[in-house]
Design a protein around this motif. Structure first.
Motif, mmCIF file in Angstrom:
data_model
loop_
_atom_site.group_PDB
_atom_site.id
_atom_site.type_symbol
_atom_site.label_atom_id
_atom_site.label_comp_id
_atom_site.label_asym_id
_atom_site.label_seq_id
_atom_site.Cartn_x
_atom_site.Cartn_y
_atom_site.Cartn_z
ATOM 1 N N ARG A 333 0.817 -1.191 0.071
ATOM 2 C CA ARG A 333 0.031 -0.075 0.128
ATOM 3 C C ARG A 333 0.871 1.313 -0.084
ATOM 4 N NH1 ARG A 333 -5.085 -0.810 3.804
ATOM 5 N NH2 ARG A 333 -5.867 -2.834 3.049
ATOM 6 N N GLY A 334 0.311 2.467 -0.694
ATOM 7 C CA GLY A 334 0.959 3.505 -0.569
ATOM 8 C C GLY A 334 0.236 4.565 -1.113
ATOM 9 N N GLU A 335 0.390 5.775 -1.357
ATOM 10 C CA GLU A 335 -0.486 6.734 -2.107
ATOM 11 C C GLU A 335 -0.387 6.762 -3.600
ATOM 12 O OE1 GLU A 335 -1.333 11.672 -1.890
ATOM 13 O OE2 GLU A 335 0.421 10.890 -0.866
ATOM 14 N N VAL A 336 -1.399 6.941 -4.129
ATOM 15 C CA VAL A 336 -1.487 6.865 -5.580
ATOM 16 C C VAL A 336 -1.134 8.025 -6.292
ATOM 17 C CG1 VAL A 336 -2.848 6.519 -7.511
ATOM 18 C CG2 VAL A 336 -3.325 4.877 -5.577
ATOM 19 N N ALA A 337 0.168 8.126 -6.917
ATOM 20 C CA ALA A 337 0.441 9.183 -7.805
ATOM 21 C C ALA A 337 0.231 8.983 -9.231
ATOM 22 C CB ALA A 337 2.032 9.453 -7.333
ATOM 23 N N ILE A 338 0.134 10.068 -9.944
ATOM 24 C CA ILE A 338 -0.283 10.089 -11.565
ATOM 25 C C ILE A 338 0.645 11.127 -12.112
ATOM 26 C CG2 ILE A 338 -1.980 10.559 -13.157
ATOM 27 C CD1 ILE A 338 -3.945 9.776 -11.013
ATOM 28 N N SER A 339 1.168 10.841 -13.104
ATOM 29 C CA SER A 339 1.702 12.007 -13.969
ATOM 30 C C SER A 339 1.301 11.649 -15.564
ATOM 31 C CB SER A 339 3.316 11.595 -14.310
ATOM 32 O OG SER A 339 3.618 10.663 -14.931
ATOM 33 N N ALA A 355 1.466 23.351 -5.277
ATOM 34 C CA ALA A 355 2.545 22.809 -4.884
ATOM 35 C C ALA A 355 2.307 21.427 -4.011
ATOM 36 C CB ALA A 355 3.467 23.762 -4.254
ATOM 37 N N GLU A 356 1.550 21.565 -3.303
ATOM 38 C CA GLU A 356 1.315 20.370 -2.343
ATOM 39 C C GLU A 356 0.678 19.091 -2.998
ATOM 40 O OE1 GLU A 356 -1.203 19.160 1.690
ATOM 41 O OE2 GLU A 356 -1.185 21.307 1.037
ATOM 42 N N ALA A 357 -0.073 19.586 -4.093
ATOM 43 C CA ALA A 357 -0.779 18.458 -4.872
ATOM 44 C C ALA A 357 0.083 17.988 -5.762
ATOM 45 C CB ALA A 357 -1.805 19.040 -5.596
ATOM 46 N N ILE A 358 0.928 18.598 -6.502
ATOM 47 C CA ILE A 358 1.926 18.276 -7.568
ATOM 48 C C ILE A 358 3.651 18.713 -6.929
ATOM 49 C CG2 ILE A 358 2.311 18.230 -10.052
ATOM 50 C CD1 ILE A 358 -0.139 19.410 -10.356
ATOM 51 N N PRO A 359 3.931 18.019 -6.072
ATOM 52 C CA PRO A 359 5.287 18.505 -5.437
ATOM 53 C C PRO A 359 6.523 18.198 -6.309
ATOM 54 C CG PRO A 359 4.652 16.490 -4.268
ATOM 55 C CD PRO A 359 3.660 16.895 -5.273
ATOM 56 N N ASP A 360 6.378 17.131 -7.247
ATOM 57 C CA ASP A 360 7.686 16.844 -7.913
ATOM 58 C C ASP A 360 7.156 16.431 -9.470
ATOM 59 O OD1 ASP A 360 6.156 14.547 -7.380
ATOM 60 O OD2 ASP A 360 7.689 13.514 -6.275
ATOM 61 N N GLY A 361 6.362 16.996 -10.005
ATOM 62 C CA GLY A 361 5.783 16.636 -11.272
ATOM 63 C C GLY A 361 4.598 15.645 -11.270
ATOM 64 N N TRP A 362 4.512 15.007 -10.201
ATOM 65 C CA TRP A 362 3.452 13.860 -10.005
ATOM 66 C C TRP A 362 2.337 14.364 -9.140
ATOM 67 C CZ3 TRP A 362 3.780 8.651 -12.027
ATOM 68 C CH2 TRP A 362 5.025 8.453 -12.456
ATOM 69 N N LEU A 363 1.236 14.243 -9.568
ATOM 70 C CA LEU A 363 0.030 14.720 -8.819
ATOM 71 C C LEU A 363 -0.445 13.547 -7.655
ATOM 72 C CD1 LEU A 363 -2.542 16.059 -8.645
ATOM 73 C CD2 LEU A 363 -3.729 14.493 -10.008
ATOM 74 N N ARG A 364 -0.327 14.052 -6.550
ATOM 75 C CA ARG A 364 -0.618 13.117 -5.168
ATOM 76 C C ARG A 364 -2.123 13.335 -5.069
ATOM 77 N NH1 ARG A 364 4.081 12.450 -2.154
ATOM 78 N NH2 ARG A 364 5.975 12.630 -3.995
ATOM 79 N N THR A 365 -2.718 12.058 -5.053
ATOM 80 C CA THR A 365 -4.139 11.983 -5.131
ATOM 81 C C THR A 365 -4.645 11.829 -3.599
ATOM 82 O OG1 THR A 365 -4.128 9.528 -5.040
ATOM 83 C CG2 THR A 365 -3.986 10.613 -7.168
ATOM 84 N N GLY A 366 -3.967 11.579 -2.798
ATOM 85 C CA GLY A 366 -4.660 11.359 -1.496
ATOM 86 C C GLY A 366 -5.389 10.240 -1.198
ATOM 87 N N ASP A 367 -5.304 9.260 -2.248
ATOM 88 C CA ASP A 367 -5.922 7.980 -2.252
ATOM 89 C C ASP A 367 -4.626 6.864 -1.884
ATOM 90 O OD1 ASP A 367 -8.655 8.465 -2.874
ATOM 91 O OD2 ASP A 367 -7.824 9.082 -4.843
ATOM 92 N N VAL A 368 -5.215 5.810 -1.261
ATOM 93 C CA VAL A 368 -4.344 4.836 -0.900
ATOM 94 C C VAL A 368 -4.497 3.606 -1.738
ATOM 95 C CG1 VAL A 368 -3.603 3.009 0.671
ATOM 96 C CG2 VAL A 368 -3.946 5.511 1.420
#
Length: 486
Positions: A333-339, A355-368
């Protein structure tokens, strides 16, 4: 310099451009591709005469209809950004969206308490005078779709034409759409799901779209019989309604190639019941507004894994990461990230949130989630407190903020309670101010004054104190547990 590559999701740039092929219809009227282009051009001219300039924003608050489609496309011809608005929102909620987006016009009925000029649907011009070539900059903003974050303040997700083109063509490719397809649009057009999956994706191949104003079991059954679509996209609550139809109720599915289920978690058992009973193939997908719509989906033909939302869609990548942003091992398990090209430009005027949602070019979804060895994604939990009611996202903080405006309320907390049809429904817990007296019914009535119907708590309990964790935060898991124990 404007990129000259075609945006085929726009009907005047796709394979059926300018033709007499059936394009879009509702229960009142139908337009060919040529007619839709003409009406969209006419509305673009009307916007110009109203002083709406390139780069401006207009709100579109109409029920699902041909006019809604015309207004959106006409705005894009003019170089104007459309912000779709849920027609069931209250004046407070509509005013917030219009003010935050700085919209200069509201397409829809005038609303008391909303201080923006309006233009009713029957006032849209239907015949254009210009036949000049239409040029749309792929990098220009197309949509501002409002969604709430963990703070409860609705945020405008900025999607440009390149985002929409990537999403629409990806959908068409994944589902194998052709000009012979016919989409039945049943979800509201203030959602990217309807906009991308059952409107723009068909346009990319010259297919046909039938728009229903809203979903209701009887009208849906009638529409399936009358229009015989080849596919539709729906949320789990719709499939639950279909599964609950009387045993002798028949749904016409002879031409239906597949149905799509998304926007909220769904049990494999519910999909299996619908597939078995109605002879339909249902493919489950996953996505969010910040990635334009969908990022993963089970295939129509190929290996479908019940309980998963399928592999990444063409052009996108999915990772499952730990809090440091590092990949977790397959199966963990982990957080789903999308690019990919569907990831939003950002939140309007919210640099820190972007910046919080896309910290490194990957969208952090907040979903596990969990990725298996074949790249199929399973969503197992949600990091955020979001409640999904029948496919509609509800954020507790917004409800808590409205409750807090009541003079008798000291504190409020809202969580989701499982519901067999809608998935989840909001339930509120309130602590009263010292000496205050008010009952639950009065507080729910207070919510109705400032919240859309779907956001109003279905139940409210008055407590002496809210449970808290060791660091002093409200213990929402404990509240959810108390609901599950009832």
């Amino acid at each position: 310099m404007i990129d000259s590559s075609p945006l085929t999701q726009l009907p005047w740039a796709g394979p059926a451009a300018g033709s007499a092929r059936p394009c879009v219809q509702d229960v009142h009227r139908a337009l060919t591709y040529a007619q839709l282009e003409d009406e969209a051009r006419a509305f673009a001219e009307q916007l110009d005469e109203l002083g709406i300039r390139q780069g401006d924003v207009i709100g579109i608050m109409l029920p699902n209809s041909v006019e809604l489609v015309v207004a959106t496309l006409g705005a894009w011809i003019r170089g104007v950004v459309a912000t779709p608005i849920n027609p069931t929102l209250t004046a407070r909620e509509v005013s917030y969206q219009l003010e935050d987006s700085r919209a200069r016009l509201l397409v829809g009925a005038a609303m008391e308490g909303v201080d923006v000029p309006s233009l009713a649907a029957d006032e849209l011009r239907r015949s254009a005078t210009s036949r000049d070539a239409i040029t749309v900059d792929p990098d220009r903003l197309a949509l501002l779709v409002y969604t709430s974050g963990s703070t409860g303040s609705p945020k405008g997700v900025m999607l440009d034409h390149r985002n929409l083109e990537a999403m629409a063509t990806s959908m068409a490719q994944h589902f194998g759409l052709t000009a012979s397809d016919h989409a039945l649009l049943v979800l509201p057009l203030f959602h990217v799901n309807s906009i991308c999956v059952t409107l723009l994706a068909p346009f990319t191949v010259g297919a046909r779209v039938t728009v229903l104003e809203r979903f209701a079991p009887r009208s849906f059954v009638d529409a399936m019989e009358r229009f015989q679509p080849t596919y539709f996209s729906a949320v789990p609550a719709i499939f639950a309604h279909l599964a609950a139809l009387p045993a002798d109720e028949r749904v016409e599915t002879r031409r239906l190639r597949f149905a799509v289920c998304g926007a909220a978690p769904v049990s494999p058992e519910l999909l299996q019941r619908c597939e078995s009973r109605f002879g339909m193939s249902i493919t489950e997908g996953y996505g969010l507004t910040e990635a334009t719509c969908a990022s993963a989906c089970n295939p129509v033909s190929g290996i479908r894994k019940p309980g998963t939302v399928g592999p990444a869609l063409p052009g996108q990548r999915i990772r499952v990461v730990d809090p440091r942003g590092e990949d977790v091992p397959t199966g963990e398990r982990g957080e789903v990230a999308i690019s990919g090209p569907t990831v939003m430009r950002g939140y309007l005027n919210r640099i820190e949130a972007t910046a919080e949602a896309i910290p490194d070019g990957w969208l952090r979804t907040g979903d596990v989630g969990i990725l298996d060895e074949d790249g199929y994604l399973r969503i197992v939990d949600r990091i955020k407190d979001m409640i999904i009611r029948g496919g509609e996202n509800i954020y507790p903080k917004e409800i808590e903020s409205v409750l807090a405006t009541h003079s008798a309320v000291l504190e409020a907390a809202v969580v989701g309670r499982p519901d067999p049809v809608l998935g989840e429904v909001p339930v509120a817990f309130v602590v009263l101010a010292p000496g205050a007296e008010v009952d639950a019914d009065a507080l729910i009535a207070h919510c109705r004054l400032g919240l859309a119907k779907i956001k109003v708590p279905v139940a409210l309990e008055i407590l002496d104190a809210l449970p808290r964790n060791p660091v002093g935060k409200v213990d929402k898991p404990a509240l959810r547990h108390s609901l599950a124990a009832v």
